[in-house]
Design a protein around this motif. Structure first.
Motif, mmCIF file in Angstrom:
data_model
loop_
_atom_site.group_PDB
_atom_site.id
_atom_site.type_symbol
_atom_site.label_atom_id
_atom_site.label_comp_id
_atom_site.label_asym_id
_atom_site.label_seq_id
_atom_site.Cartn_x
_atom_site.Cartn_y
_atom_site.Cartn_z
ATOM 1 N N VAL A 256 1.138 -0.786 -0.041
ATOM 2 C CA VAL A 256 -0.045 -0.101 -0.296
ATOM 3 C C VAL A 256 1.007 1.096 -0.044
ATOM 4 N N ASN A 257 0.317 2.336 -0.233
ATOM 5 C CA ASN A 257 1.320 3.557 -0.169
ATOM 6 C C ASN A 257 1.504 4.034 1.071
ATOM 7 N N LEU B 76 -3.161 3.447 3.207
ATOM 8 C CA LEU B 76 -4.221 4.023 2.021
ATOM 9 C C LEU B 76 -3.906 2.477 0.749
ATOM 10 N N THR C 88 -5.058 2.298 -2.275
ATOM 11 C CA THR C 88 -4.970 2.897 -3.871
ATOM 12 C C THR C 88 -5.225 2.223 -4.709
ATOM 13 N N ASN D 37 -10.284 1.523 3.401
ATOM 14 C CA ASN D 37 -9.377 1.560 2.385
ATOM 15 C C ASN D 37 -8.782 1.829 2.823
ATOM 16 N N GLN D 38 -8.580 2.031 4.410
ATOM 17 C CA GLN D 38 -7.182 2.971 5.482
ATOM 18 C C GLN D 38 -6.934 1.392 6.145
#
Length: 117
Positions: A62-63, A67, A69, A94-95
DNA sequence: ATTTTGACGACGT
DNA sequence: GACGTCGCCAAAA
C-alpha cells in the motif's frame, strides 16, 4: 527478458517476501532497491505484476499512508481489503489501521536472516 | 517522437 | 498540518 526488468523483478521478489499479516509501502521497496524516489515505478511494476508467472501479493503493498490506493486494480471490488482483513489486518475506509504495527520493511527480511548475528 | 498519466513520496508553501 | 508542486521513470495515447 531484459536486465531492465531486474528492477521490476526485485520489486516482485520483495513483494513476495512480505510476511503474512504485514504490509509495506511502495516507497519502502523503492528505497530498498536504491530508487528512493521511484516509488511510482514500484506501483507500476505492481500493475505489470499480473504479467509475472508468479502471483505477487500486491494487496500487501500500500502507499505510505496505508491507503489501499491500488484496490481498483484488482477485481474492481473490495477484494484487496478482504484479503488484508483475511490476514488479520484491520482496514477501514480503504485505510489500514494500526499501520505502524504491521508495517513491514524489506530490511526486516534481511534482519530475519541475520538474526543469528 | 511528444505529451499525459500513473497502485507514490518528499519537500515547499 | 493541509494543500500544492516537483521529481521519478516507464508505458500508453
Amino acid at each position: 527478458m531484459k536486465e531492465s526488468d531486474n528492477f521490476f523483478e526485485k520489486v516482485y521478489a520483495v513483494a513476495r517476501l512480505i510476511p503474512f499479516g504485514r504490509v509495506t509501502s511502495y516507497g519502502a521497496i523503492a528505497t530498498y532497491l536504491g530508487a528512493a524516489r521511484s516509488a511510482r515505478m514500484v506501483g507500476w511494476a505492481m500493475n505489470n505484476s499480473h504479467n509475472q508467472k508468479e502471483e505477487v501479493p500486491a494487496h500487501r503493498v500500500v502507499n505510505r499512508k496505508g491507503l489501499l490506493t491500488g484496490k481498483h486494480h484488482f477485481n474492481g471490488t473490495n477484494l484487496m481489503q478482504q484479503l488484508l482483513e483475511n490476514e488479520g489486518i484491520v482496514v477501514i475506509e480503504n485505510q489500514i489501521q494500526n499501520l505502524e504495527d504491521i508495517f513491514w520493511n524489506p530490511k526486516d527480511a534481511f534482519a530475519s536472516e541475520k538474526k543469528d548475528l
